[in-house]
Write a protein that holds these residues in place. Structure first.
Motif, mmCIF file in Angstrom:
data_model
loop_
_atom_site.group_PDB
_atom_site.id
_atom_site.type_symbol
_atom_site.label_atom_id
_atom_site.label_comp_id
_atom_site.label_asym_id
_atom_site.label_seq_id
_atom_site.Cartn_x
_atom_site.Cartn_y
_atom_site.Cartn_z
ATOM 1 N N UNK A 394 23.752 7.714 -13.857
ATOM 2 C CA UNK A 394 23.867 6.349 -14.372
ATOM 3 C C UNK A 394 23.926 6.293 -15.905
ATOM 4 N N UNK A 395 23.173 7.116 -16.562
ATOM 5 C CA UNK A 395 23.147 7.052 -18.031
ATOM 6 C C UNK A 395 24.511 7.400 -18.639
ATOM 7 N N UNK A 396 25.332 8.102 -17.903
ATOM 8 C CA UNK A 396 26.728 8.368 -18.214
ATOM 9 C C UNK A 396 26.933 9.307 -19.405
ATOM 10 N N UNK A 414 21.254 8.644 -28.686
ATOM 11 C CA UNK A 414 21.657 7.623 -27.735
ATOM 12 C C UNK A 414 21.436 8.212 -26.341
ATOM 13 N N UNK A 415 20.456 7.678 -25.634
ATOM 14 C CA UNK A 415 20.041 8.259 -24.357
ATOM 15 C C UNK A 415 20.806 7.745 -23.162
ATOM 16 N N UNK A 416 21.635 6.729 -23.371
ATOM 17 C CA UNK A 416 22.495 6.212 -22.303
ATOM 18 C C UNK A 416 23.571 5.355 -22.935
ATOM 19 N N UNK A 417 24.756 5.434 -22.369
ATOM 20 C CA UNK A 417 25.846 4.530 -22.753
ATOM 21 C C UNK A 417 26.641 4.329 -21.473
ATOM 22 N N UNK A 418 26.379 3.212 -20.824
ATOM 23 C CA UNK A 418 26.915 3.005 -19.475
ATOM 24 C C UNK A 418 27.705 1.720 -19.410
ATOM 25 N N UNK A 419 28.639 1.697 -18.477
ATOM 26 C CA UNK A 419 29.431 0.486 -18.305
ATOM 27 C C UNK A 419 29.658 0.250 -16.809
ATOM 28 N N UNK A 420 30.331 -0.832 -16.488
ATOM 29 C CA UNK A 420 30.647 -1.189 -15.110
ATOM 30 C C UNK A 420 29.366 -1.163 -14.259
ATOM 31 N N UNK A 421 29.450 -0.620 -13.041
ATOM 32 C CA UNK A 421 28.278 -0.688 -12.166
ATOM 33 C C UNK A 421 27.078 0.028 -12.771
ATOM 34 N N UNK A 422 27.329 1.149 -13.440
ATOM 35 C CA UNK A 422 26.219 1.875 -14.053
ATOM 36 C C UNK A 422 25.549 1.016 -15.127
ATOM 37 N N UNK B 24 32.072 4.458 -22.800
ATOM 38 C CA UNK B 24 31.573 5.811 -22.593
ATOM 39 C C UNK B 24 32.630 6.746 -22.008
ATOM 40 N N UNK B 25 32.452 8.045 -22.239
ATOM 41 C CA UNK B 25 33.407 9.016 -21.744
ATOM 42 C C UNK B 25 32.998 9.649 -20.433
ATOM 43 N N UNK B 26 31.733 9.563 -20.081
ATOM 44 C CA UNK B 26 31.271 10.119 -18.814
ATOM 45 C C UNK B 26 31.702 9.235 -17.668
#
Lengths: 529, 132
Positions: A394-396, A414-422, B24-26
């Protein structure tokens, strides 16, 4: 020696510029193979503004402040109403002592050490975002490199490599090695005879051998040449034990995991290519520089509630959020940069077409989590200096600080950068749950240190940021077709601006370019009147 | 109940659009969202908040005690197509997940619309909206 009778390219462009203006010069430059990277050819030249003409700008983000700055330069009288108590909008940074309140009332207090920060919104600037870079240059905003592609960052997939994080250089080298071998096999098996001449097959084989680092049998295998790209088991050294030993390549099945090619592809993206920049000391340096350069024209804590317009001018009603008092302010023109995600809170007297456009743009819900650690273990223990690690969790993404490398004391990543469902999933959590999730998932990359060195964290779920309730505009292609033109066109005396009014959604460049186009329309209309 | 594993790889709507935004890239691959309650709590609550109360200013509408949920077609359409600042979820959630979360919201948060919502309802509306 022959004399030059033809004008040089520069002379030619200068002539075209003088005769036809900036737009003609831009077109000519593009035709000559230059300057195709940006639509910015310099600040707008708005000459001959009517004395006393006035503009009210709603929103002191970059679109509004760039518009105000250029309008003032042209001689307009400008005022800005800003809902928050600071300039910049999404261009801001969170530092120790700051508080952040979510739409459900949850308050987080940032506990970072002095000098540490996170940029919850924009955080990196492509080298071709020339409008933004122009103002940074002009205002003296110090920029430093934003390390984008770091070959030593990690790629993690729970479904490949036994769940073990791999270095980007390892998986990228293995991906091109294995795919090169397969393509070479296809050529050898004469599978491409109908596509390629014998000569081109030979050229391609040579390319595959070099590009894929294939061995004499056109196979991708573990050896020192391959290790010279993906890294060694024992790196080259000096003296008696100096000889390197090769590393073991990963299996084809593992490098076909989508995490590998999506990461490689990510760095090919036009807006993600190196060189990128960040302001020294925090992204809000840009917003602050704009605020300083436009002068004291911003009324803070002012919530616009109504925009009325007639053929003669506009009247904006706003509430002073501190006192609750209502005020009216009138002007000849209005630039409204309020995000579309919250614009339904303003009674906008505009055409039905513009109203429909204002309702047609959904917003993404990105989440960022800033985490402070006691020391830079990613540098000291893992040799990672800036850049990113990617994961299918999830953290992506994890991103390492690009400044103060080799520094001692606490640092923020930066410990997470998530988008959409995450992104929505992280946003739905409490701040404590978000941090716990970030710790648990981030441990995959840095198992020994992550919890041990952790100090504190702050999470910014944009879908819960009260003054925007979303992160950036996310136009669908259909809506773009149906509504974009209506959204960006001057509606009598009101024009919209912001990243949502651009083809550069989610970038500061889009905000500024849209702000410039908005005031250019106002100026043209004012001159025509 | 069989946990529905959601493959974001194929279902990421906003990523499928020309991904020019700073993103994000992941690539999160799977997420366990086995039932309507989980979908609500993990996805919808990001904006509509934990008690479905919506944002205090009313910009994000409350789903709690909401008469607009009387016919399931309306919430299904909003989830599939998006509305205002809300993105479309037709590419992020499966039809089964949309049906389960709409069913959940219509029977919780002081809403009492007991008629069941099926995957077929979602597919019917998806077919209708794609014609428009």
């Amino acid at each position: 020696m022959t004399e030059h009778t033809e004008p040089s390219r520069r002379q030619l462009l200068s002539m075209i510029g003088k005769v036809g203006g900036a737009a003609a010069m831009y077109q000519a430059m593009t035709a000559l193979g230059h300057a195709a990277e940006t639509q910015f050819t310099g600040p707008p030249v708005l000459s001959g503004a009517k004395k006393g003409a006035s503009v009210i700008v709603l929103g002191a983000g970059l679109a509004g402040m760039a518009a105000a700055y250029e309008l003032q330069k042209a001689g307009y009288s400008v005022k800005i109403l800003e809902f928050q108590d600071r300039p910049g909008g999404r261009n801001y940074s969170l530092r120790g002592g700051d508080t952040f309140t979510e739409s459900d009332g949850t308050v987080q207090k940032v506990q970072f050490a002095p000098g540490n920060y996170i940029n919850p919104g924009p955080w990196r600037i492509p080298h071709h975002h020339k409008a933004l870079l122009h103002y940074c240059r002009q205002f003296g905003v110090a920029l430093e490199p934003f390390i984008q592609l770091n070959h030593n960052g990690f790629i993690h997939s729970s479904e490949a490599f036994g769940g073990k994080p791999m270095r980007y250089k390892e998986v990228a080298t293995d991906f091109k090695g294995h795919t090169s071998e397969l393509l070479a096999k296809a050529i050898s098996a004469k599978a491409l005879d109908d596509k390629l001449t014998a000569e081109d097959q030979e050229k391609l084989m040579e390319a595959l051998r070099g590009w894929g680092v294939l061995d004499k049998n056109m196979a991708y295998s573990s050896n020192l040449k391959v290790s010279a790209q993906r890294g060694y088991d024992q790196a080259p050294g000096g003296g008696r034990n100096g000889a390197p030993t090769p590393s073991q390549i990963a299996k084809l099945q593992d490098v076909l995991d989508p995490q590998v090619w999506t990461a490689m592809s990510f760095y090919f993206s036009y807006v993600m290519q190196t060189t990128m920049f960040q302001p020294v000391g925090g992204m809000d340096m840009i917003g602050k520089a704009f605020a300083k350069n436009i002068g004291k024209i911003v009324t803070y804590n002012a919530k616009a509630t109504k925009v009325a317009q007639s053929d003669k001018g506009v009247i904006v009603s706003y509430k002073d959020v501190a006192t609750g008092q209502m005020h009216d302010v009138s002007a000849d023109w209005c630039v409204c940069t309020i995000p579309l995600s919250i614009i339904s809170q303003v009674d906008m007297q505009v055409s039905p077409a513009l109203k429909a456009a204002m309702k047609a743009v959904p917003y993404g819900g990105h989440v960022k989590i800033g985490m402070e650690f006691k020391r830079r273990f990613w540098e000291e223990d893992d040799n990672i200096y800036g850049g990113h690690s990617f994961t299918d969790q999830t953290i992506t993404q994890l991103s390492y600080p690009n400044d103060k490398m080799f520094g001692r004391g606490p640092a923020v990543l930066l410990g997470a950068f998530a988008r959409d469902l995450a992104g929505f999933q992280l946003a739905s959590m409490t701040p404590q749950q978000r941090i716990e999730t970030a710790l648990k998932q981030g441990e995959v990359f840095h198992p020994e240190q992550y919890r041990k060195e952790f100090l504190s964290g702050v999470s910014v779920p944009w879908s819960r940021v009260p003054w925007i309730l979303g992160c950036t505009s996310a136009w669908s292609e259909e809506n773009r077709k149906a509504h974009y033109k209506n959204l960006v066109t001057l509606d009598n005396r009101v024009v919209l601006a912001g990243e949502h009014a651009s083809y550069y959604g989610g970038w500061m460049e889009g905000s500024i370019l849209s702000g410039i186009d908005a005031i250019t329309q106002i100026h043209e209309r004012a001159q025509a009147a | 109940m069989r946990p529905a594993i959601l493959r974001l790889a194929a279902l990421t709507a906003l990523a499928a659009a020309p991904a020019l935004a700073d993103s994000p890239g992941g690539r999160p691959v799977k997420m366990a969202l086995p039932d309507g309650e989980q979908v609500y709590n993990q996805i919808c609550a990001a904006c509509h908040l934990d008690k479905a109360q919506g944002s205090p200013d009313g910009t994000v509408p409350a789903l709690a005690h909401n008469a607009k949920l009387a016919s399931a077609d309306y919430p299904i359409t909003v989830v599939m197509k998006g509305q205002g600042g809300m993105p479309w979820f037709s590419e992020m959630l499966t039809p089964a997940q949309v049906a389960s979360v709409v069913g959940y919201v219509r029977t919780h948060f002081d809403n009492q619309y007991a008629d069941p919502v099926s995957e077929a309802d979602v597919k019917r509306i998806a077919a209708k909206t794609s014609e428009e």
